[in-house]
Motif scaffolding. Structure first.
Motif, short mmCIF file in Angstrom:
data_model
loop_
_atom_site.label_atom_id
_atom_site.label_comp_id
_atom_site.label_asym_id
_atom_site.label_seq_id
_atom_site.Cartn_x
_atom_site.Cartn_y
_atom_site.Cartn_z
N ALA A 160 2.13 1.77 -3.45
CA ALA A 160 1.12 2.38 -4.32
C ALA A 160 1.13 3.89 -4.18
CB ALA A 160 -0.27 1.82 -3.98
N TRP A 194 -4.98 3.47 -5.51
CA TRP A 194 -5.00 2.20 -4.79
C TRP A 194 -6.33 1.52 -5.03
CZ3 TRP A 194 -6.32 1.90 1.06
CH2 TRP A 194 -6.21 0.57 1.51
N LEU A 240 -0.24 4.79 3.65
CA LEU A 240 -0.19 5.65 2.47
C LEU A 240 0.76 6.83 2.68
CD1 LEU A 240 -4.01 5.70 1.62
CD2 LEU A 240 -2.23 4.65 0.21
N ILE A 271 -8.47 6.44 -4.38
CA ILE A 271 -8.72 5.18 -3.71
C ILE A 271 -10.02 4.63 -4.27
CG2 ILE A 271 -9.16 4.00 -1.53
CD1 ILE A 271 -7.53 6.10 -0.11
N ILE A 287 0.84 -1.20 0.00
CA ILE A 287 0.00 0.00 0.00
C ILE A 287 0.88 1.25 0.00
CG2 ILE A 287 -1.68 1.32 1.36
CD1 ILE A 287 -2.84 -1.40 2.26
#
Length: 344
Positions: A182, A189, A206, A224, A179
């Motif tokens: 990303a 994501w 994040l 997201i 994550i």
């Protein structure tokens, strides 16, 4: 909040309802249509087929499996679809797991984060088209000069000029490090099992990526796009019963018994005992029993089930948690229109 239509991957054959669902999503103001792949139907062919019947919605993959294509092959497919759709393509990528990568594709699974980073770098070189594409490897060396090489490999520049030199890339990530990756190198994501209850935890992961030197995005322009099972109903018990077999499959049957990334997501939610019990039952062939022991609260943690007022309220909860798009799988045109009305 935006909505995306998640068509997923096929079971034994194509879903005859997909044509009308895509048309309804386009007409109702959905932002996007997404397809997926496992070890049956691929993601690109249906996306191109149904995408050709649309003019506005973005066309995404959630997700393409890295090991199914070399990075240059993936870049070629993405560049082609982006041209044909007038610049509406989103590349959603995921590493899958060792059972699929080594058992279906015959590729090595280790170093998934490093492979992802290298893979995306090569794709962006293809789309930038500034120079012949090269990569020092070690996962996707270009040109290849290893064992069995003829030594004749030559760096090449794409023949086709991309419509967009920078096609959006999103990652289907589940673990903390993935994550964070990303947030560092991708444009969005794609969580498969998301719970607003853990939004603060997700944000910590994040933020780790956003803080990296040279990070591609910030929280303000990072998407997201979370898969969300939404069922508008007055019979919550029946809907829970219908969802639980799906959760039992992903919680107890995907991957190997000791390496199941989907199961780890539910462990992080606090359901380790449930995961252990479901896995034991599912892998002993007692699949119905495995589904039946999943508590309703587990369903509620990553799905929205209830009447219109409850669904509307929970969509707001997901939005406040940071979700920009909910990827939903309505079963009828009426459900598409009903969901669109809730977020309009």
């Amino acid at each position: 909040m935006k909505l995306g239509l998640q068509l997923g991957y096929w079971g034994a054959g194509p879903n005859p309802a997909h044509r009308e669902l895509v048309a309804a999503a386009e007409a109702s103001g959905f932002d996007s249509v997404f397809t997926a792949e496992a070890w049956g139907s691929d993601a690109y062919t249906p996306l191109a087929w149904w995408g050709s019947a649309t003019e506005r919605v973005r066309l995404g993959t959630s997700v393409l499996q890295l090991s199914a294509r070399t990075p240059t092959a993936c870049a070629m497919a993405a560049m082609t679809l982006d041209h044909l759709s007038g610049g509406r393509h989103i590349v959603g990528l995921g590493v899958s797991g060792p059972q699929v990568v080594e058992g279906w594709y015959g590729q090595k699974f280790p170093k998934p984060l490093a492979r992802t980073r290298e893979y995306i770098d090569i794709m962006r070189q293809v789309w930038a088209r500034e120079a012949p594409v090269t990569s020092a490897g070690p996962h996707y060396p270009l040109p290849y000069e290893g064992p069995g090489s003829t030594g004749l490999g030559k760096p090449l520049k794409a023949i086709t000029h991309p419509l967009r030199s920078d096609i959006p890339v999103m990652l289907g990530a589940e673990g903390p490090k993935n994550i964070a990756l990303a947030a560092e190198i991708a444009d969005g994501w794609l969580p498969l099992f998301y719970t607003p209850r853990l939004a603060d935890t997700y944000n910590e992961w994040l933020d780790e990526g956003f803080a990296k030197p040279g990070a591609r995005r910030s929280r303000e322009d990072f998407e997201i796009c979370a898969t969300a099972q939404i069922v508008i109903t007055d019979d919550r018990d029946a809907s829970y019963a219908a969802i639980k077999p799906f959760l039992a499959l992903y919680m107890g049957g995907m991957g190997s018994e000791d390496t199941n990334f989907h199961a780890e997501v539910y462990r992080r939610m606090g359901y380790s005992e449930v995961v252990d019990d479901v896995t034991k039952l599912f892998r002993s062939g007692r699949k119905d029993e495995a589904a039946s022991i999943i508590p309703d609260e587990v369903v509620d943690d990553s799905a929205i089930v209830g009447d219109l007022d409850h669904v509307r309220e929970q969509i707001g909860v997901w939005e406040r948690a940071g979700v920009s798009t909910m990827l939903v799988s309505p079963g009828s045109v009426a459900e598409v229109e009903q969901l669109a009305a809730l977020v309009s």
